[in-house]
Write a protein that holds these residues in place. Structure first.
Motif, mmCIF file in Angstrom:
data_model
loop_
_atom_site.group_PDB
_atom_site.id
_atom_site.type_symbol
_atom_site.label_atom_id
_atom_site.label_comp_id
_atom_site.label_asym_id
_atom_site.label_seq_id
_atom_site.Cartn_x
_atom_site.Cartn_y
_atom_site.Cartn_z
ATOM 1 N N PRO A 303 -41.738 13.245 -19.061
ATOM 2 C CA PRO A 303 -41.316 13.908 -17.818
ATOM 3 C C PRO A 303 -41.755 15.368 -17.709
ATOM 4 O O PRO A 303 -42.089 15.831 -16.614
ATOM 5 C CB PRO A 303 -39.792 13.774 -17.861
ATOM 6 C CG PRO A 303 -39.557 12.506 -18.624
ATOM 7 C CD PRO A 303 -40.623 12.487 -19.675
ATOM 8 N N ALA A 304 -41.768 16.097 -18.821
ATOM 9 C CA ALA A 304 -42.187 17.502 -18.762
ATOM 10 C C ALA A 304 -43.660 17.608 -18.388
ATOM 11 O O ALA A 304 -44.051 18.436 -17.548
ATOM 12 C CB ALA A 304 -41.927 18.187 -20.106
ATOM 13 N N ALA A 305 -44.498 16.773 -19.008
ATOM 14 C CA ALA A 305 -45.927 16.784 -18.683
ATOM 15 C C ALA A 305 -46.153 16.312 -17.252
ATOM 16 O O ALA A 305 -47.014 16.839 -16.533
ATOM 17 C CB ALA A 305 -46.690 15.898 -19.667
ATOM 18 N N GLN A 306 -45.373 15.324 -16.830
ATOM 19 C CA GLN A 306 -45.500 14.836 -15.462
ATOM 20 C C GLN A 306 -45.134 15.926 -14.458
ATOM 21 O O GLN A 306 -45.817 16.112 -13.442
ATOM 22 C CB GLN A 306 -44.596 13.617 -15.266
ATOM 23 C CG GLN A 306 -45.045 12.381 -16.025
ATOM 24 C CD GLN A 306 -44.080 11.222 -15.853
ATOM 25 O OE1 GLN A 306 -42.956 11.399 -15.374
ATOM 26 N NE2 GLN A 306 -44.505 10.028 -16.246
ATOM 27 N N ALA A 307 -44.071 16.660 -14.745
ATOM 28 C CA ALA A 307 -43.641 17.716 -13.824
ATOM 29 C C ALA A 307 -44.701 18.804 -13.708
ATOM 30 O O ALA A 307 -44.984 19.305 -12.608
ATOM 31 C CB ALA A 307 -42.315 18.309 -14.297
ATOM 32 N N ALA A 308 -45.302 19.191 -14.835
ATOM 33 C CA ALA A 308 -46.342 20.224 -14.807
ATOM 34 C C ALA A 308 -47.534 19.764 -13.976
ATOM 35 O O ALA A 308 -48.099 20.528 -13.176
ATOM 36 C CB ALA A 308 -46.779 20.563 -16.230
ATOM 37 N N PHE A 309 -47.913 18.507 -14.149
ATOM 38 C CA PHE A 309 -49.043 17.975 -13.387
ATOM 39 C C PHE A 309 -48.706 17.881 -11.903
ATOM 40 O O PHE A 309 -49.515 18.239 -11.040
ATOM 41 C CB PHE A 309 -49.433 16.606 -13.930
ATOM 42 C CG PHE A 309 -50.489 15.916 -13.111
ATOM 43 C CD1 PHE A 309 -51.773 16.425 -13.039
ATOM 44 C CD2 PHE A 309 -50.187 14.771 -12.395
ATOM 45 C CE1 PHE A 309 -52.749 15.803 -12.278
ATOM 46 C CE2 PHE A 309 -51.148 14.136 -11.629
ATOM 47 C CZ PHE A 309 -52.434 14.656 -11.570
ATOM 48 N N LEU A 310 -47.515 17.408 -11.590
ATOM 49 C CA LEU A 310 -47.125 17.272 -10.187
ATOM 50 C C LEU A 310 -47.097 18.629 -9.486
ATOM 51 O O LEU A 310 -47.477 18.742 -8.314
ATOM 52 C CB LEU A 310 -45.762 16.598 -10.087
ATOM 53 C CG LEU A 310 -45.724 15.106 -10.446
ATOM 54 C CD1 LEU A 310 -44.288 14.609 -10.498
ATOM 55 C CD2 LEU A 310 -46.541 14.291 -9.439
ATOM 56 N N GLU A 311 -46.668 19.652 -10.185
ATOM 57 C CA GLU A 311 -46.657 20.990 -9.580
ATOM 58 C C GLU A 311 -48.081 21.456 -9.268
ATOM 59 O O GLU A 311 -48.361 21.974 -8.179
ATOM 60 C CB GLU A 311 -45.968 21.986 -10.509
ATOM 61 C CG GLU A 311 -45.876 23.383 -9.911
ATOM 62 C CD GLU A 311 -45.076 24.343 -10.774
ATOM 63 O OE1 GLU A 311 -45.075 25.550 -10.465
ATOM 64 O OE2 GLU A 311 -44.445 23.886 -11.754
ATOM 65 N N ALA A 312 -48.993 21.272 -10.232
ATOM 66 C CA ALA A 312 -50.390 21.658 -9.998
ATOM 67 C C ALA A 312 -51.003 20.824 -8.881
ATOM 68 O O ALA A 312 -51.772 21.333 -8.054
ATOM 69 C CB ALA A 312 -51.193 21.496 -11.288
ATOM 70 N N LEU A 313 -50.665 19.553 -8.851
ATOM 71 C CA LEU A 313 -51.177 18.664 -7.809
ATOM 72 C C LEU A 313 -50.712 19.132 -6.432
ATOM 73 O O LEU A 313 -51.511 19.237 -5.486
ATOM 74 C CB LEU A 313 -50.697 17.242 -8.079
ATOM 75 C CG LEU A 313 -51.065 16.164 -7.056
ATOM 76 C CD1 LEU A 313 -52.571 15.998 -6.980
ATOM 77 C CD2 LEU A 313 -50.397 14.839 -7.427
ATOM 78 N N GLY A 314 -49.435 19.432 -6.313
ATOM 79 C CA GLY A 314 -48.915 19.899 -5.033
ATOM 80 C C GLY A 314 -49.556 21.200 -4.583
ATOM 81 O O GLY A 314 -49.855 21.385 -3.396
ATOM 82 N N ALA A 315 -49.795 22.096 -5.532
ATOM 83 C CA ALA A 315 -50.392 23.389 -5.184
ATOM 84 C C ALA A 315 -51.830 23.255 -4.719
ATOM 85 O O ALA A 315 -52.343 24.115 -3.993
ATOM 86 C CB ALA A 315 -50.319 24.328 -6.389
ATOM 87 N N SER A 316 -52.515 22.190 -5.117
ATOM 88 C CA SER A 316 -53.941 22.041 -4.785
ATOM 89 C C SER A 316 -54.182 21.507 -3.377
ATOM 90 O O SER A 316 -55.283 21.638 -2.841
ATOM 91 C CB SER A 316 -54.606 21.103 -5.799
ATOM 92 O OG SER A 316 -54.158 19.766 -5.621
ATOM 93 N N LEU A 317 -53.172 20.917 -2.762
ATOM 94 C CA LEU A 317 -53.402 20.173 -1.518
ATOM 95 C C LEU A 317 -53.816 21.056 -0.352
ATOM 96 O O LEU A 317 -54.622 20.652 0.486
ATOM 97 C CB LEU A 317 -52.148 19.376 -1.156
ATOM 98 C CG LEU A 317 -51.701 18.341 -2.196
ATOM 99 C CD1 LEU A 317 -50.489 17.579 -1.687
ATOM 100 C CD2 LEU A 317 -52.837 17.382 -2.526
ATOM 101 N N VAL A 318 -53.286 22.260 -0.271
ATOM 102 C CA VAL A 318 -53.603 23.115 0.873
ATOM 103 C C VAL A 318 -55.094 23.425 0.942
ATOM 104 O O VAL A 318 -55.643 23.656 2.026
ATOM 105 C CB VAL A 318 -52.782 24.422 0.796
ATOM 106 C CG1 VAL A 318 -53.289 25.333 -0.307
ATOM 107 C CG2 VAL A 318 -52.799 25.144 2.136
ATOM 108 N N PHE A 319 -55.757 23.392 -0.203
ATOM 109 C CA PHE A 319 -57.175 23.749 -0.228
ATOM 110 C C PHE A 319 -58.076 22.617 0.269
ATOM 111 O O PHE A 319 -59.291 22.800 0.376
ATOM 112 C CB PHE A 319 -57.573 24.171 -1.642
ATOM 113 C CG PHE A 319 -56.722 25.280 -2.185
ATOM 114 C CD1 PHE A 319 -56.721 26.522 -1.584
ATOM 115 C CD2 PHE A 319 -55.880 25.069 -3.268
ATOM 116 C CE1 PHE A 319 -55.915 27.545 -2.056
ATOM 117 C CE2 PHE A 319 -55.075 26.079 -3.753
ATOM 118 C CZ PHE A 319 -55.086 27.325 -3.145
ATOM 119 N N LEU A 320 -57.471 21.467 0.577
ATOM 120 C CA LEU A 320 -58.232 20.352 1.137
ATOM 121 C C LEU A 320 -58.253 20.387 2.663
ATOM 122 O O LEU A 320 -59.092 19.740 3.289
ATOM 123 C CB LEU A 320 -57.631 19.022 0.665
ATOM 124 C CG LEU A 320 -57.534 18.828 -0.854
ATOM 125 C CD1 LEU A 320 -56.829 17.519 -1.164
ATOM 126 C CD2 LEU A 320 -58.904 18.867 -1.491
#
Length: 642
Positions: A303-320
């Motif tokens: 869950p900790a690794a998943q949360a870190a990835f999900l946060e980075a994933l969410g932050a990347s979307l605006v740049f699309l």
């Protein structure tokens, strides 16, 4: 809408969350099945070509990877542009069933809308009509998988996208709660930290979209999976679905632009994600309208690794959002690949490109060129052709940062234009400094030749033989090197439309090197019978030229830093220019002394002539270095008075 839902649902509202969950799963299956159809058409046309590996996508959608792979590898072309493949009838039936599953929650909420969608499904399913068992027309694949902009040209792919959008709206309207800004229903307690992590990333960069719609998120619990959906922007085919299980995160991303899909996966390169699906999901000959990419990424972790990835994933979307529009604009200013590099750097810097587009895009830069550099950058000329590739990339990234700061701080467009002009002027000054660095290097080469001549004369004064032809050969190598540097510098000066002063400076120092190369040749011919007093005067003259070359290097180097605005740099440059004038006067006086000494003395004529010619060559070199000093002074004063 929620009122209408309640009015029409009756007792079926209890079933609506499960209908929505099944509809979302059907959406994933339908898109994968269309990708398989395209892959089958591609393989049928080119049986020897590689087949895309859709195993990860199949597992994520809950379909049999082996069965789908067997269908693709078994696809063959038949008469009349028909594709035959094992299991094709089952796949077509599955597509219809997926469509029906997607319509179910819409029909439950609004029977009229459901009936209209069912009628559409019946119409677009005509493309699935079979010429024979396990067969489909190639043209039918092209049409049913296309997403045309023409509203009168309906297709199965268009219907799936429209249904998906309506399902998301329905799910949002029926949400039980809001978790960190995401509309959610059916969540387990363990889901909330993961939703919050994803939304933390989304919110950290949401402001960079400014007034553009998008980034709404829906979170649902579907069986053993937490499913997150984000609409990204307004493009129907641009969708992100994230499924989270106890030990894995699966990202399913669809896009019509392969470079943007690659850009998206690149932003997440700090995580060990296994990506697949960047191959085009379009068979040759199917037309551009049928091209899309279904990308799947899988990340294993706690869950900790998943949360870190999900946060980075969410932050990347605006740049699309509006990415392809920005790329097209930047490609008119830079090389094709460099446009993407700028967007990537801007994303990693948390700057983005939306503000740049809102403030006018290319016009923001064009206005700066018109005001700050109309004579140095021509109309339609690419920035990398003028500034050089690295400087052009830095400048454009700087412009994107200025635009973002302008909108964030609520500043005027005029202030943004002024800042961009200043940024352009700074990069042009840096280009000038790079050319001046070439002149510094040339001055160093001039000193090297002069120092070797001085060493040769010292040997002769001590009664030892000089270097002879070795001195000539060494000077020749340096002169050839200096010529090559000068040619490159002239080309750069023309490309950068550098000022006349800098171009003349490069030429002037090169002329000094030419004179010193000639002096080295003459020094190698000095007669052994030359009077020691004459040799000492020659050595004194040569020492002055060495000092002049050093002063030239110091002055030019300081002049290169004058645009940075430090008083010490301009003082050093002007002092070096004055020193060059003094040394040139010293060389003149020494040459006259030596001339008188030769004309009044006695000795072999060849020794006297050789000494005079060497003195004149050294004096001419000092003249050229003094001229370089005058150019340094002109350059510095022009900057100080600007």
């Amino acid at each position: 809408m929620k009122t209408r839902i309640i009015e029409h649902l009756g007792q079926s509202d209890i079933l609506l969350p499960s209908l929505i969950a099944e509809a979302l799963a059907a959406n994933d299956r339908a898109k994968l099945r269309m990708s398989v159809l395209q892959a089958a058409a591609q393989h049928a046309r080119r049986p020897g070509g590689p087949a895309p590996d859709l195993a990860a996508e199949a597992r994520a959608a809950g379909l049999d990877p082996q069965g789908l792979r067997g269908l693709v590898l078994g696809a063959r072309s038949g008469p009349g542009e028909v594709v035959a493949a094992p299991g094709l009838d089952r796949l077509k039936a599955g597509l219809v069933a997926d469509g029906e599953a997607m319509i179910a929650p819409i029909a439950a909420a609004d029977p009229a809308a459901g009936a209209a969608a069912t009628a559409r499904l019946a119409r677009v399913s005509v493309d699935l009509a079979a010429p024979g068992p396990d067969q489909i027309a190639l043209a039918a694949i092209a049409h049913l998988t296309a997403a045309p902009h023409d509203p009168d040209d309906d297709t199965l792919h268009r219907l799936v996208m429209d249904l998906h959008r309506e399902i998301n709206r329905l799910a949002a309207a029926c949400a039980e709660e809001t978790v960190a800004g995401a509309r959610a229903h059916g969540l387990a307690d363990a889901d909330r930290p993961l939703v919050e992590a994803f939304m933390c990333g989304v919110e950290s960069t949401r402001g960079l979209k400014f007034d553009h719609p998008g980034l709404d998120t829906l979170a649902t619990r579907v069986g053993e999976r937490l499913v997150l959906q984000n609409d990204i922007g307004t493009t129907d085919a641009h969708v992100l679905v994230v499924a989270v299980t106890r030990d894995e995160v699966t990202v399913t991303y669809s896009d019509v632009h392969r470079p943007r899909a690659q850009f998206f996966t690149g932003l997440l390169d700090g995580f060990p994600v296994r990506w697949s699906g960047l191959e085009p999901a379009r068979a040759a000959g199917l037309g551009e309208g049928a091209a899309f990419y279904l990308v799947t990424g899988r990340l294993a972790g706690d869950p900790a690794a998943q949360a870190a990835f999900l946060e980075a994933l969410g932050a990347s979307l605006v740049f699309l959002i509006d990415w392809n529009r920005a790329r097209k604009i930047l490609r008119t200013l830079l090389g094709k690949g460099d446009a993407v590099r700028v967007l990537e750097r801007a994303a990693r810097m948390r700057v983005g490109h939306r503000a740049f587009l809102e403030l006018g895009g290319a016009e923001l830069i064009a206005a700066a060129v018109r005001h700050a550099a109309p004579t140095r950058i021509g109309f339609g000329e690419r920035l990398d052709d003028v500034l050089g590739r690295a400087a052009a990339l830095d400048f454009v990234v700087g412009v994107l940062a200025i635009a973002t700061e302008t909108l964030r701080e609520g500043r005027s467009l005029r202030l943004a234009n002024n800042a961009v002009e200043a940024e352009l002027a700074r990069h042009l000054d840096r280009s000038d400094s790079q050319l001046l660095a070439v002149a510094v290097r040339q001055a160093g080469l001039a000193r090297e030749i002069a120092a070797r001549i001085a060493a040769d004369l010292a040997e002769r004064i001590a009664g030892r033989p000089g270097q002879g032809t070795a001195l000539t050969a060494h000077a020749r190598r340096i002169e050839v090197k200096a010529d090559r540097i000068a040619v490159e510098a002239r080309a750069a000066a023309r490309r950068l439309n550098a000022g006349e002063t800098i171009a003349r400076l490069v030429d002037t120092v090169e002329e000094a090197i030419d004179e010193l190369e000639q002096a080295a040749f003459l020094a190698s011919l000095i007669d052994r019978g030359t009077d020691t007093a004459v040799l000492r005067e020659l050595a004194s003259l040569c020492d002055a030229v060495v000092g002049a070359a050093e002063a030239a290097a110091i002055g030019i180097d300081a002049a290169a830093d004058v645009p940075e605005g430090r008083r010490a740099d301009s003082d050093d440059a002007l002092a070096a220019a004055s020193r060059l004038v003094e040394l040139e006067h010293d060389c003149d006086a020494t040459e006259r002394t030596l001339t008188a000494l030769v004309l009044r003395g006695e000795g072999p004529a060849r020794a006297l002539i050789g000494a005079l010619e060497l003195a004149r060559a050294l004096e001419r070199a000092s003249d050229r270095l003094a001229a370089a000093g005058h150019l340094v002074r002109t350059h510095v004063l022009a900057h100080l008075s600007a």
